[in-house]
Design a protein around this motif. Structure first.
Motif, short mmCIF file in Angstrom:
data_model
loop_
_atom_site.label_atom_id
_atom_site.label_comp_id
_atom_site.label_asym_id
_atom_site.label_seq_id
_atom_site.Cartn_x
_atom_site.Cartn_y
_atom_site.Cartn_z
N ASP A 100 0.84 -1.20 0.00
CA ASP A 100 0.00 0.00 0.00
C ASP A 100 0.87 1.25 0.00
N ARG A 101 1.94 1.26 0.82
CA ARG A 101 2.93 2.33 0.77
C ARG A 101 4.31 1.70 0.82
N ALA A 102 5.02 1.77 -0.28
CA ALA A 102 6.34 1.16 -0.39
C ALA A 102 7.41 2.19 -0.01
N VAL A 103 8.53 1.67 0.49
CA VAL A 103 9.68 2.50 0.88
C VAL A 103 10.90 2.03 0.11
N PHE A 104 11.61 2.96 -0.52
CA PHE A 104 12.83 2.61 -1.26
C PHE A 104 14.01 3.43 -0.73
N PRO A 105 15.18 2.79 -0.61
CA PRO A 105 16.36 3.53 -0.16
C PRO A 105 16.72 4.61 -1.17
N ALA A 106 17.25 5.71 -0.69
CA ALA A 106 17.53 6.86 -1.55
C ALA A 106 18.57 6.54 -2.61
N TYR A 107 19.52 5.65 -2.31
CA TYR A 107 20.59 5.39 -3.28
C TYR A 107 20.08 4.78 -4.58
N ILE A 108 18.88 4.20 -4.55
CA ILE A 108 18.30 3.64 -5.78
C ILE A 108 18.01 4.76 -6.77
N GLY A 109 17.64 5.94 -6.26
CA GLY A 109 17.34 7.05 -7.15
C GLY A 109 18.53 7.94 -7.43
N GLY A 110 19.64 7.65 -6.78
CA GLY A 110 20.83 8.46 -6.98
C GLY A 110 20.77 9.80 -6.27
N TYR A 111 19.91 9.89 -5.23
CA TYR A 111 19.78 11.13 -4.50
C TYR A 111 20.55 11.06 -3.19
N ASP A 112 20.44 12.14 -2.39
CA ASP A 112 21.02 12.19 -1.06
C ASP A 112 20.52 10.98 -0.26
N ASP A 113 21.45 10.19 0.30
CA ASP A 113 21.03 8.98 0.98
C ASP A 113 20.32 9.24 2.30
N LEU A 131 5.13 0.47 4.72
CA LEU A 131 4.55 1.10 5.91
C LEU A 131 3.24 0.40 6.21
N LEU A 132 3.15 -0.18 7.42
CA LEU A 132 2.02 -1.03 7.76
C LEU A 132 1.49 -0.69 9.15
N PRO A 133 0.17 -0.82 9.36
CA PRO A 133 -0.41 -0.45 10.66
C PRO A 133 -0.10 -1.48 11.74
N PHE A 143 6.99 5.42 11.15
CA PHE A 143 6.98 6.62 10.32
C PHE A 143 5.54 7.03 10.04
N GLU A 144 5.22 8.24 10.40
CA GLU A 144 3.87 8.78 10.20
C GLU A 144 2.81 7.85 10.79
N GLY A 145 3.11 7.32 11.98
CA GLY A 145 2.17 6.47 12.70
C GLY A 145 2.09 5.03 12.23
N LEU A 146 2.93 4.64 11.28
CA LEU A 146 2.92 3.28 10.74
C LEU A 146 4.24 2.57 11.03
N GLN A 147 4.16 1.27 11.19
CA GLN A 147 5.36 0.46 11.37
C GLN A 147 6.13 0.37 10.05
N VAL A 148 7.45 0.38 10.13
CA VAL A 148 8.29 0.26 8.94
C VAL A 148 8.91 -1.14 8.92
N TRP A 149 8.60 -1.89 7.87
CA TRP A 149 9.12 -3.25 7.69
C TRP A 149 9.87 -3.32 6.36
N PHE A 150 11.04 -3.97 6.38
CA PHE A 150 11.83 -4.14 5.17
C PHE A 150 11.81 -5.60 4.72
N CYS A 151 11.70 -5.78 3.40
CA CYS A 151 11.73 -7.13 2.83
C CYS A 151 13.17 -7.62 2.77
N THR A 152 13.41 -8.81 3.32
CA THR A 152 14.75 -9.41 3.28
C THR A 152 14.80 -10.65 2.38
#
Length: 214
Positions: A100-113, A131-133, A143-152
């Motif tokens: 529903d809301r995905a999170v990507f590390p900044a280095y994938i876009g070549g921006y400030d990490d 981002l999950l409730p 983050f913004e009231g939601l739990q942050v989980w990363f896919c491993t």
């Protein structure tokens, strides 16, 4: 324009032309790095790949001082969109995992990490997050009231998620985006079926819709 019979995709043609154009005098390290840059450019700019391009792309694999594997760019494809992701999924026999809301590390876009990227209703991959409730825990990434989980890890049937503690050092470097950074050892691990994953993301969607309607 209608595609001609026996023609190849623009993305595959681009990668094959790049490989053929590399000077023979390049060392292994320069060649591997250059091909990686070319592949990243194609994925970031959504060059068109056919669904059956994986085998031909993999023939460009190079394993020298710098390793180049053309099928290792799924994370970037999920971040930027385009047809590479569908090609990768067909090759691996795997349906996409949609957050529903995905999170990507900044280095994938070549921006400030320090500036990770979030996007709604999007594929995720290993090293991306969601981002999950759930109940709040001030010591773990929120983050913004939601739990942050990363896919491993993920297969077609299951996805493994990890949640991380947010240290003072990470907060100092990343500021408010500190919870969106995958740092250290996981504090929580969950392995979900596809049905469990879809149900959890549906809850996130319903919560977001309710907030927008308020």
């Amino acid at each position: 324009m209608k595609k001609q019979a026996n023609s190849i995709s623009a993305g595959l043609a681009f990668m094959q032309a790049a490989a053929a154009a590399m000077p023979k005098s390049l060392g292994d390290r320069e060649y591997g790095a250059a091909m990686g840059n070319v592949m990243s450019l194609a994925v970031r700019n959504r060059f068109a790949f056919d669904r059956n391009d994986a085998e031909a792309l993999d023939k460009l694999r190079f394993e020298g001082a710098v390793v180049f594997r053309p099928l290792d760019y799924y994370l970037g494809a999920c971040r930027f969109g385009g047809t590479y992701a569908r090609m990768w999924e067909l090759h691996h026999g795997q349906k996409p995992w949609m957050a529903d809301r995905a999170v990507f590390p900044a280095y994938i876009g070549g921006y400030d990490d320090r500036q990770p990227f979030t996007v709604e209703d999007n594929r995720i991959a290993v090293r991306a997050g969601a981002l999950l409730p759930g109940s709040d825990d001030p010591d773990l990434a929120t983050f913004e009231g939601l739990q942050v989980w990363f896919c491993t890890s993920m297969t077609d049937d299951t996805i493994t998620l990890c949640r991380y503690a947010v240290t003072d050092e990470v907060r100092k470097y990343h500021g408010r985006n500190a919870p969106l950074s995958q740092q250290g050892k996981p504090a929580r691990i969950r392995k979900l079926s596809r049905a469990e994953w879809q149900q959890w993301n549906q809850q996130a969607n319903e919560l977001r819709s309710a907030e927008l309607a308020a």
